[in-house]
Scaffold this motif. Structure first.
Motif, short mmCIF file in Angstrom:
data_model
loop_
_atom_site.label_atom_id
_atom_site.label_comp_id
_atom_site.label_asym_id
_atom_site.label_seq_id
_atom_site.Cartn_x
_atom_site.Cartn_y
_atom_site.Cartn_z
N UNK A 1 8.07 -10.32 4.05
CA UNK A 1 7.77 -11.47 3.42
C UNK A 1 7.47 -11.46 1.92
N UNK A 2 7.02 -10.44 1.41
CA UNK A 2 6.95 -10.16 -0.26
C UNK A 2 8.39 -9.33 -0.66
N UNK A 3 8.60 -9.74 -2.11
CA UNK A 3 8.97 -9.57 -2.81
C UNK A 3 8.48 -8.01 -3.63
N UNK A 4 8.47 -6.70 -3.42
CA UNK A 4 7.95 -5.95 -4.36
C UNK A 4 9.17 -5.46 -5.31
N UNK A 5 9.08 -5.25 -6.85
CA UNK A 5 9.50 -4.10 -7.08
C UNK A 5 9.66 -3.41 -7.02
N UNK A 6 10.61 -2.90 -7.73
CA UNK A 6 11.82 -1.53 -7.01
C UNK A 6 10.90 -0.12 -7.95
N UNK A 7 11.02 0.84 -7.08
CA UNK A 7 10.39 2.25 -7.76
C UNK A 7 12.09 2.75 -8.05
N UNK A 8 11.40 2.36 -9.94
CA UNK A 8 12.38 3.54 -10.93
C UNK A 8 12.61 4.90 -11.08
N UNK A 9 12.85 5.96 -10.68
CA UNK A 9 13.20 6.95 -11.24
C UNK A 9 14.27 7.40 -11.99
N UNK A 10 13.64 8.09 -13.54
CA UNK A 10 14.45 8.18 -14.61
C UNK A 10 14.11 9.60 -13.97
N UNK B 1 0.51 -1.19 -0.22
CA UNK B 1 0.39 0.10 -0.06
C UNK B 1 0.77 1.36 -0.09
N UNK B 2 2.17 1.07 0.51
CA UNK B 2 2.68 1.94 0.99
C UNK B 2 3.44 2.97 -0.33
N UNK B 3 3.93 1.46 -1.00
CA UNK B 3 4.39 1.25 -2.31
C UNK B 3 3.35 2.32 -3.69
N UNK C 1 10.75 12.28 0.36
CA UNK C 1 10.16 10.10 1.18
C UNK C 1 11.16 10.43 2.51
N UNK C 2 10.58 9.40 2.62
CA UNK C 2 11.22 8.23 3.49
C UNK C 2 10.06 6.86 4.64
N UNK C 3 10.89 6.72 4.97
CA UNK C 3 9.83 4.88 5.19
C UNK C 3 8.45 5.17 5.96
N UNK C 4 8.25 6.41 6.29
CA UNK C 4 7.14 6.34 7.08
C UNK C 4 5.52 7.99 6.17
N UNK C 5 6.03 7.82 5.41
CA UNK C 5 5.82 9.31 4.97
C UNK C 5 5.71 9.79 3.31
N UNK C 6 5.27 10.18 2.80
CA UNK C 6 6.09 11.02 1.82
C UNK C 6 5.21 12.63 1.54
N UNK C 7 5.87 13.31 1.33
CA UNK C 7 4.73 15.31 1.87
C UNK C 7 5.48 15.85 0.59
N UNK C 8 4.57 15.85 -0.52
CA UNK C 8 4.92 17.07 -1.88
C UNK C 8 4.41 18.69 -1.26
N UNK C 9 5.74 19.31 -2.36
CA UNK C 9 5.76 21.09 -1.65
C UNK C 9 5.72 21.22 -2.67
N UNK C 10 5.22 22.36 -3.02
CA UNK C 10 5.47 23.25 -5.04
C UNK C 10 5.89 24.91 -3.97
N UNK C 11 6.62 25.40 -5.00
CA UNK C 11 7.20 26.22 -4.84
C UNK C 11 6.25 27.73 -5.13
N UNK C 12 6.41 28.70 -4.34
CA UNK C 12 5.11 29.64 -3.97
C UNK C 12 5.41 30.64 -5.81
N UNK C 13 6.32 30.51 -6.15
CA UNK C 13 6.80 31.27 -7.39
C UNK C 13 8.23 30.49 -8.54
N UNK D 1 4.81 6.07 -5.47
CA UNK D 1 4.15 5.78 -7.07
C UNK D 1 3.12 6.67 -7.41
N UNK D 2 2.44 7.11 -6.94
CA UNK D 2 0.79 8.10 -7.50
C UNK D 2 1.65 9.15 -6.37
#
Length: 164
Positions: A148-157, A40-42, A67-79, A46-47
């Protein structure tokens, strides 16, 4: 005289055995397994990263994700161009979701491998960088999985702005 209808003892025992198996194995796994937070966190990461990239292009402003092990935070530049403080950090405000709330995700992953915290900057041209100025293209891999699960890594290009 017609015999009364109903279930046989074999049918009732079979149903009880199946319910016992479900209650002993499947239900506790779905409700309380801490490993269920990993997938769910993965998906949340990605979203969030895809939303950040689309928002940066759409608003023509730098958007960054922490992004860290328990949260994702998004910020946008003011200008645009993005202003920086004395330390060289971008100055921004929380990025709102389409419903107007600040974007944040707070699930926990049992296994998270990335520089903690990982900060990615989404540039107005669609590129992903590791700095606010847009100089250093990002090329990262984030692994978020349950024990116990092997999830695919998130790749960033960085050069293409692709998040898989």
């Amino acid at each position: 005289m017609k015999a009364a209808g109903g279930y046989t003892m074999v049918e009732l025992v079979t149903v009880m055995v199946l319910l016992g198996i479900l209650s002993a194995i499947a239900i506790p796994r779905m409700l309380s397994d801490p490993g269920m937070a990993g997938p769910g966190f993965r998906a949340d990461i990605v979203t969030a990263l895809r939303y950040a990239q689309k928002s940066a292009v759409g608003h023509r402003r730098v958007v960054w994700a922490t992004v860290n092990n328990n949260s994702v935070t998004l910020l946008i530049a003011a200008n645009n161009p993005a202003a920086t403080n004395a330390a060289g950090n971008c100055i921004g405000v929380p990025l709102a979701t389409p419903d107007g709330a600040a974007f944040t995700s707070t699930k926990a992953a049992t296994n998270f491998t990335a520089a903690a915290p990982l900060v990615l900057f989404f540039q107005p041209n669609g590129e992903i960088t590791t700095d606010c100025a847009g100089v250093n293209l990002a090329s990262n891999s984030i692994t978020v999985s349950a024990a116990a699960q092997n999830e695919a890594a998130i790749t960033i290009i960085g050069v293409s702005g692709r998040v898989d």
